[in-house]
Design a protein around this motif. Structure first.
Motif, PDB file in Angstrom:
ATOM      1  N   UNK A 135       0.820  -1.203   0.000  1.00 46.52           N
ATOM      2  CA  UNK A 135       0.000   0.000   0.000  1.00 46.52           C
ATOM      3  C   UNK A 135       0.859   1.261   0.000  1.00 46.52           C
ATOM      4  N   UNK A 136       2.115   1.147   0.394  1.00 49.83           N
ATOM      5  CA  UNK A 136       3.009   2.299   0.413  1.00 49.83           C
ATOM      6  C   UNK A 136       3.676   2.531  -0.939  1.00 49.83           C
ATOM      7  N   UNK A 137       4.155   1.456  -1.551  1.00 48.96           N
ATOM      8  CA  UNK A 137       4.819   1.562  -2.863  1.00 48.96           C
ATOM      9  C   UNK A 137       4.448   0.343  -3.695  1.00 48.96           C
ATOM     10  N   UNK A 138       4.408   0.533  -5.010  1.00 51.27           N
ATOM     11  CA  UNK A 138       3.993  -0.568  -5.879  1.00 51.27           C
ATOM     12  C   UNK A 138       5.170  -1.365  -6.448  1.00 51.27           C
ATOM     13  N   UNK A 139       6.398  -1.050  -5.994  1.00 46.65           N
ATOM     14  CA  UNK A 139       7.560  -1.772  -6.520  1.00 46.65           C
ATOM     15  C   UNK A 139       8.267  -2.587  -5.437  1.00 46.65           C
ATOM     16  N   UNK A 140       7.619  -2.766  -4.293  1.00 44.91           N
ATOM     17  CA  UNK A 140       8.219  -3.564  -3.224  1.00 44.91           C
ATOM     18  C   UNK A 140       8.050  -5.052  -3.506  1.00 44.91           C
ATOM     19  N   UNK A 141       9.047  -5.828  -3.137  1.00 40.77           N
ATOM     20  CA  UNK A 141       8.934  -7.286  -3.064  1.00 40.77           C
ATOM     21  C   UNK A 141       9.095  -7.634  -1.588  1.00 40.77           C
ATOM     22  N   UNK A 142       8.066  -8.213  -1.019  1.00 40.46           N
ATOM     23  CA  UNK A 142       7.985  -8.390   0.430  1.00 40.46           C
ATOM     24  C   UNK A 142       8.216  -9.854   0.789  1.00 40.46           C
ATOM     25  N   UNK A 143       9.058 -10.081   1.779  1.00 44.59           N
ATOM     26  CA  UNK A 143       9.363 -11.433   2.242  1.00 44.59           C
ATOM     27  C   UNK A 143       8.859 -11.614   3.668  1.00 44.59           C
ATOM     28  N   UNK A 144       8.235 -12.747   3.940  1.00 43.32           N
ATOM     29  CA  UNK A 144       7.780 -13.055   5.281  1.00 43.32           C
ATOM     30  C   UNK A 144       8.785 -13.923   6.021  1.00 43.32           C
ATOM     31  N   UNK A 145       8.722 -13.896   7.335  1.00 41.89           N
ATOM     32  CA  UNK A 145       9.539 -14.798   8.149  1.00 41.89           C
ATOM     33  C   UNK A 145       8.847 -16.143   8.277  1.00 41.89           C
ATOM     34  N   UNK A 146       9.635 -17.170   8.489  1.00 43.30           N
ATOM     35  CA  UNK A 146       9.032 -18.492   8.677  1.00 43.30           C
ATOM     36  C   UNK A 146       9.904 -19.330   9.594  1.00 43.30           C
ATOM     37  N   UNK A 147       9.244 -20.304  10.201  1.00 45.98           N
ATOM     38  CA  UNK A 147       9.908 -21.276  11.052  1.00 45.98           C
ATOM     39  C   UNK A 147       9.528 -22.670  10.574  1.00 45.98           C
ATOM     40  N   UNK A 148      10.386 -23.635  10.861  1.00 42.16           N
ATOM     41  CA  UNK A 148      10.132 -25.022  10.485  1.00 42.16           C
ATOM     42  C   UNK A 148       9.703 -25.801  11.722  1.00 42.16           C
ATOM     43  N   UNK A 149       8.631 -26.595  11.569  1.00 41.91           N
ATOM     44  CA  UNK A 149       8.131 -27.404  12.671  1.00 41.91           C
ATOM     45  C   UNK A 149       7.680 -28.756  12.128  1.00 41.91           C
ATOM     46  N   UNK A 150       7.601 -29.717  13.011  1.00 40.81           N
ATOM     47  CA  UNK A 150       6.981 -30.999  12.697  1.00 40.81           C
ATOM     48  C   UNK A 150       5.466 -30.801  12.773  1.00 40.81           C
ATOM     49  N   UNK A 151       4.719 -31.102  11.706  1.00 42.65           N
ATOM     50  CA  UNK A 151       3.271 -30.859  11.739  1.00 42.65           C
ATOM     51  C   UNK A 151       2.481 -31.841  12.593  1.00 42.65           C
ATOM     52  N   UNK A 152       3.144 -32.833  13.170  1.00 43.52           N
ATOM     53  CA  UNK A 152       2.438 -33.889  13.900  1.00 43.52           C
ATOM     54  C   UNK A 152       1.481 -33.382  14.981  1.00 43.52           C
TER      55      UNK A 152
END
Length: 240
Positions: A135-152
């Protein structure tokens, strides 16, 4: 880029005054494109998480691209607990993540395309956190953080319970902090290059598509996914 937008040089994103979560009014439509291969175990919970997002549901469409049915797997079906505007499309030609992403992106109607893998359970503010930058700029490429877990821990848990846990920010009941494994090599790049401020053109190496988003027009102007690649398609797109 329109002339009225702020100019961000290199990766000095701290110069943008993005609004705090929950304190702004979004208007951009987002298409979440989700390549899925053999995701029968995780898809119901991932879609349950997406149904609990703080981003307005009428601005979200979800396109799940089933890349397994044509290979003989049982076709994926939409679970009962899911975002309001969701559909599954089948891959009929080609294979691989780039091919699936390209198919979904070609069908996307949103102003923004957000890639999300079919085994990634988003927090309730995930989509909102991504979209506020667009919404601020139309040329941003945005990356999210993530963690790895066992889905069990979610095996046998009804998707409605997962939806409610995401909405109430209670996912730590299933995945406490001591089981979260960071994306180590990405975190090393952030630390080494001052959150990418000093990384220069090598920033494309951090464009891992599992949680990335960009304007649909920027995606198309950049040439889209290279469907000839079976690995590294996200880095290729990030470079362009």
């Amino acid at each position: 880029m329109t002339s009225s937008q702020p100019r961000v040089r290199r990766n000095e994103w701290g110069s943008l005054l993005v609004p705090p979560l929950g304190a702004w009014q979004p208007h951009l439509n987002v298409s979440i494109v989700m390549p899925a291969y053999g995701a029968h175990r995780t898809l119901p919970h991932v879609l349950a998480g997406l149904s609990a997002q703080t981003y307005p549901s009428h601005l979200v469409e979800l396109i799940v691209v089933d890349d397994g049915a044509h290979a003989g797997q049982e076709p994926l079906v939409l679970p009962q607990v899911r975002p309001d505007n969701a559909r599954i499309v089948q891959v009929e030609q080609g294979w691989g993540r780039a091919n699936a992403c390209a198919l979904g992106a070609g069908l996307a109607d949103g102003d923004v395309i957000h890639w999300l893998d079919a085994d990634m359970l988003p927090g309730r503010e995930h989509v909102e956190a991504q979209l506020r930058w667009h919404h601020e700029i139309d040329y941003a490429v945005v990356l999210g953080n993530k963690w790895f877990v066992d889905p069990a821990p979610l095996d046998g848990v009804p998707p409605a319970e997962v939806r409610d846990a995401v909405a109430a920010a209670r996912m730590a009941e299933y995945f406490p902090a001591d089981v979260l494994e960071p994306h180590d090599w990405v975190e090393r790049y952030y630390a080494r290059y001052d959150d990418l401020r000093t990384i220069g053109p090598r920033a494309c190496r951090i464009h891992v598509g599992a949680t990335a988003s960009l304007a649909r027009d920027l995606y198309r102007d950049s040439g889209g996914m290279d469907t000839s690649l079976k690995l590294g398609e996200d880095i290729s797109l990030g470079y362009r």
